[in-house]
Scaffold this active site. Structure first.
Site, PDB file in Angstrom:
ATOM      1  N   ASP A 212     -27.174  21.834  -2.613  1.00 43.56           N
ATOM      2  CA  ASP A 212     -27.366  23.166  -3.223  1.00 43.56           C
ATOM      3  C   ASP A 212     -28.673  23.834  -2.791  1.00 43.56           C
ATOM      4  OD1 ASP A 212     -28.819  21.294  -4.667  1.00 43.56           O
ATOM      5  OD2 ASP A 212     -28.152  21.953  -6.643  1.00 43.56           O
TER       6      ASP A 212
ATOM      7  N   LYS B 276     -28.192  12.873 -11.924  1.00 41.83           N
ATOM      8  CA  LYS B 276     -27.802  13.870 -12.940  1.00 41.83           C
ATOM      9  C   LYS B 276     -26.627  13.465 -13.828  1.00 41.83           C
ATOM     10  CE  LYS B 276     -27.397  16.899  -9.648  1.00 41.83           C
ATOM     11  NZ  LYS B 276     -27.274  18.102  -8.810  1.00 41.83           N
TER      12      LYS B 276
HETATM   13  C1  GLC Z   1     -30.438  16.211  -7.925  1.00 41.69           C
HETATM   14  C2  GLC Z   1     -29.659  15.881  -6.677  1.00 41.69           C
HETATM   15  C3  GLC Z   1     -29.980  16.826  -5.546  1.00 41.69           C
HETATM   16  C4  GLC Z   1     -29.830  18.261  -6.019  1.00 41.69           C
HETATM   17  C5  GLC Z   1     -30.649  18.504  -7.274  1.00 41.69           C
HETATM   18  C6  GLC Z   1     -30.472  19.907  -7.825  1.00 41.69           C
HETATM   19  O1  GLC Z   1     -31.783  15.970  -7.699  1.00 41.69           O
HETATM   20  O2  GLC Z   1     -29.914  14.550  -6.284  1.00 41.69           O
HETATM   21  O3  GLC Z   1     -29.158  16.596  -4.429  1.00 41.69           O
HETATM   22  O4  GLC Z   1     -30.235  19.138  -4.995  1.00 41.69           O
HETATM   23  O5  GLC Z   1     -30.261  17.576  -8.270  1.00 41.69           O
HETATM   24  O6  GLC Z   1     -29.161  20.178  -8.175  1.00 41.69           O
END
Ligand code: GLC
Length: 439
Positions: free
Chosen positions: A194, A158
């Site tokens: 999360d 991200k």
């Molecule tokens: C990305 C992260 C993951 C998280 C997701 C949503 O895929 O690698 O850990 O849960 O974003 O935020």
């Protein structure tokens, strides 16, 4: 969509996934999860299936005062929560801090210093700076956990790329940053993804929750799996014989298995990202990329003279100018209305557009968001079919799900077509969720 010209339909055709392809994605996801859960096969798996060490979900009777930190997107949140053994009696205050771009890509220590700074500001504001309050750290990146309080970052996702954090325990880095300040004390109870945070906050209210899903800046899911299915499990086999698995499904397709649904826009988004070849599934779905996918398709239509009279604008041609929130705004207006779309086209400095252009822009937005929803449906159906509960609740959070006007309904309809007979589900929006993101 009779108002869309045949030529535009033809060009956009590759953004439409047939039922057959969606089913194929569901089945590939299942194979990949089996690989990720297998002790021998895990190293080759792209869906890493990290056991979280969370074995039990809340039952709504929990009590006490807790702090929570939430890092995972463009915002960082600090929360102070008082649970009094029932939803009606719980209390929560929180504050959102921005994560400046230079911190997202700077030295790791500075990121953790920033987090510790925000935590200290917050604790002083709420007069709890002299208390040692148990803290939950939602850190929403792929972490290999070695217990509830140890999470080693495997790779950034991200848009983050802070140096010297990959391969390190983020709880240790947080503790060290707090010690460097020396003005507050904390006691980290757990580090969570999360998805797990969302699942747990909903399970507090609804005991049927089995899956946590995020469709925000990134996308990912977690679910409750039986220990005997988790070949990589190295903990005890006491009751309850289950563990929450953080799938990290964003990396699905990183081995090329989804190339059969790739479009030129997907290849472009990937090529221009900071993690080329990584998070392939995520890049077709989540908020960080969805706007750009639509933007790329629209730019192509413009280049071919099919919209805006072949005349875009400098702003429109810039990478990243077509924001994901535009998709929600455009699809949020009643069919036939174009006021939101016009405001967006004005913002993009496009002149001389027609109502027909607006219909075409909406068409492209719908294709991109529908494809994203279909892919999430494939993943969720795969999980629901694995869990096999007569009725399971999926806890959902994230800006795309929260703000896109059709996502919830698209998902409900899409999943129903893909789950085994006799199974039922509900999608539940997390209220106090993991990461409140702005649209
Ligand atoms: C990305 C992260 C993951 C998280 C997701 C949503 O895929 O690698 O850990 O849960 O974003 O935020």
């Amino acid at each position: 969509m009779s108002a869309v010209t045949d030529k535009i339909k033809e060009i956009c055709q590759e953004l439409i996934l047939s039922d057959e392809k969606i089913t194929q994605v569901r089945d590939l996801m299942n194979q990949e999860i089996n690989k990720g859960l297998g002790r021998e096969t895990n190293p080759q798996a792209k869906i890493k299936c990290f056991p979280t060490y969370v074995r039990q979900l809340p039952n709504g009777k929990e009590m006490g005062k807790f702090l929570a930190l939430d890092l995972g997107g463009t915002n960082f949140r600090v929360l102070l929560i008082e649970l009094a053994g029932g939803i009606a009696h719980s209390n929560m205050v929180s504050k959102i801090f921005a994560v400046p771009n230079d911190i997202m890509v700077g030295p790791g220590e500075e990121l953790f210093d920033h987090i510790a700074h925000c935590l200290s500001v917050f604790m002083h504001e709420h007069g709890v700076q002299n208390e040692k309050i148990p803290l939950g750290f939602t850190f929403s990146f792929p972490c290999r956990q070695e217990g509830l309080t140890k999470g080693v970052l495997v790779t950034w996702t991200k848009g983050f790329s802070c140096s010297n954090v990959e391969g390190k325990d983020v709880v240790k880095m947080l503790n060290e940053a707090i010690r460097r300040r020396g003005d507050v004390e904390i006691d980290v109870l757990a580090v969570l993804n999360d998805t797990t945070g969302t699942l747990m906050s909903c399970a507090y209210k609804n005991p049927e929750c089995r899956i946590g899903l995020i469709i925000g800046t990134g996308t990912n899911a977690c679910y409750v799996e039986k220990l005997d299915k988790v070949g990589t499990w190295d903990g005890d086999f006491n009751e309850p014989q289950q563990v929450v698995i953080n799938l990290e499904w964003g990396a699905f397709g990183d081995d090329g298995c989804l190339d059969f649904i790739f479009t030129e826009y997907d290849r472009d988004v990937d090529k221009n990202s900071i993690n080329v070849g990584k998070q392939v599934f995520e890049k077709m779905i989540s908020g960080m990329y969805m706007g750009e996918l639509a933007g790329l398709a629209l730019r192509r239509l413009c280049r071919e003279g099919l919209i805006f009279n072949g005349k875009g604008s400098e702003r429109f041609n810039e990478r990243g100018s077509f924001h994901t929130k535009y998709i929600s705004e455009i699809e949020g207006e009643k069919n036939g209305e174009v006021a939101n779309c016009q405001a967006i086209l004005d913002e993009l400095d496009i002149t001389g557009y027609t109502d027909e252009d607006c219909r075409h822009v909406r068409y492209v937005c719908e294709l991109v968001s529908r494809r994203a929803a279909s892919l999430v449906c494939a993943g969720l159906a795969c999980l629901l079919n694995r869990i096999k509960e007569k009725h399971a609740v999926v806890a959902v959070d994230g800006s795309v799900y929260r703000y896109h006007p059709a996502f919830h309904n698209l998902m409900t309809a899409g999943i129903s077509k893909l789950i085994d007979p006799g199974l039922a589900f509900d999608l539940m929006l997390s209220e106090d969720g993991s990461g409140r993101e702005l649209p």
